[in-house]
Write a protein that holds these residues in place. Structure first.
Motif, PDB file in Angstrom:
ATOM      1  N   CYS A   1      58.183 -30.332  27.134  1.00  0.00           N
ATOM      2  CA  CYS A   1      58.763 -30.152  28.465  1.00  0.00           C
ATOM      3  C   CYS A   1      57.776 -30.553  29.552  1.00  0.00           C
TER       4      CYS A   1
ATOM      5  N   THR B   1      70.044 -28.212  24.340  1.00  0.00           N
ATOM      6  CA  THR B   1      68.614 -28.046  24.114  1.00  0.00           C
ATOM      7  C   THR B   1      68.251 -28.399  22.675  1.00  0.00           C
TER       8      THR B   1
ATOM      9  N   TYR C   1      69.738 -21.969  28.206  1.00  0.00           N
ATOM     10  CA  TYR C   1      69.960 -21.889  29.654  1.00  0.00           C
ATOM     11  C   TYR C   1      70.038 -20.437  30.093  1.00  0.00           C
TER      12      TYR C   1
ATOM     13  N   ILE D   1      66.146 -23.727  32.159  1.00  0.00           N
ATOM     14  CA  ILE D   1      66.063 -23.755  30.702  1.00  0.00           C
ATOM     15  C   ILE D   1      64.767 -23.054  30.341  1.00  0.00           C
TER      16      ILE D   1
ATOM     17  N   LEU E   1      65.691 -31.291  23.138  1.00  0.00           N
ATOM     18  CA  LEU E   1      64.352 -30.712  23.007  1.00  0.00           C
ATOM     19  C   LEU E   1      63.964 -30.439  21.556  1.00  0.00           C
TER      20      LEU E   1
ATOM     21  N   SER F   1      69.802 -21.733  19.953  1.00  0.00           N
ATOM     22  CA  SER F   1      69.774 -22.801  20.948  1.00  0.00           C
ATOM     23  C   SER F   1      71.178 -23.140  21.389  1.00  0.00           C
TER      24      SER F   1
ATOM     25  N   VAL G   1      65.813 -21.250  22.735  1.00  0.00           N
ATOM     26  CA  VAL G   1      65.616 -22.227  23.800  1.00  0.00           C
ATOM     27  C   VAL G   1      66.988 -22.427  24.409  1.00  0.00           C
TER      28      VAL G   1
END
Length: 224
Positions: A213, A32, A78, A188, A36, A28, A76
């Motif tokens: 999300c 994120t 970009y 993302i 997240l 990650s 997870v």
């Protein structure tokens, strides 16, 4: 690959006994992880106490490499996603940030390059997303490690920040948000060698991330 196979065998044995266990490895980028992963991690651990979770943080290109080398189950992160299997979770865009007393409207990146402040992940997004013919020299721009540093540097009057809207939404600030020219969109997403072939424990975590999300988008906490 041998470690992955061993992990899958262990997870299968757990499932035969009607509960899920094993090891979950996620890559990650810091934002994120904060915005997240941290929001579903507690629920996941409570639901699946026999799963050991390992999170590896780095910039988008390094995260992509972890997936390519099978060092993690999924990521997870970009964009850029390379040639890996990706599922977009949130569509994002880059924006400019300035002190509240600034009178600037639209920020033209080419004209502001000498005063730009970006984090490393943001720089990768910009260089990958710039349209053809918009070559910009970022040698005099200020490159920092984290998005929080970008915000604090702008608050102190050190330049013009360039940051993603989603990242900015996770940081408290008192700054003016401005559109940029040219516009820069990014995403993302979930990233894996094969999203259809995730281990059972990875499938469960990915499901929770998808649901989070979708909830964020529906509640307009972040527009898609």
């Amino acid at each position: 690959q041998m470690e992955d196979l061993e992990n899958r065998i262990r997870q299968t044995a757990f499932r035969e006994n009607n509960f899920i266990g094993g090891k979950l490895r996620i890559a990650s980028v810091p934002v994120t992880t904060t915005a997240l992963l941290s929001k579903v991690l507690r629920q996941y651990r409570e639901t699946y106490p026999y799963v050991t979770v390992e999170i590896k943080e780095d910039n988008p290109l390094a995260v992509q490499k972890m997936v390519e080398e099978h060092a993690v189950d999924f990521a997870v992160t970009y964009a850029p996603f390379g040639n890996l299997d990706a599922e977009i979770l949130i569509r994002d865009e880059m924006v400019g940030i300035l002190p509240l007393d600034s009178e600037t409207g639209i920020i033209e990146i080419s004209k502001a390059a000498d005063h730009l402040i970006l984090c490393r992940a943001g720089m990768e997004t910009v260089t990958e997303g710039l349209p053809a013919g918009h070559g910009i020299d970022f040698n005099r721009s200020l490159l920092v490690q984290t998005a929080q540093t970008v915000v604090r540097m702008v608050e102190e009057g050190n330049g013009v920040g360039l940051i993603s809207k989603f990242t900015l939404s996770s940081i408290s600030h008192n700054l003016r948000i401005c559109p940029i020219q040219p516009t820069l969109d990014t995403q993302i997403g979930l990233l894996a060698y094969d999203l259809a072939d995730l281990t059972p424990v990875a499938q469960e975590f990915a499901r929770m991330i998808r649901e989070l999300c979708a909830e964020m988008i529906c509640s307009q906490r972040f527009p898609n």
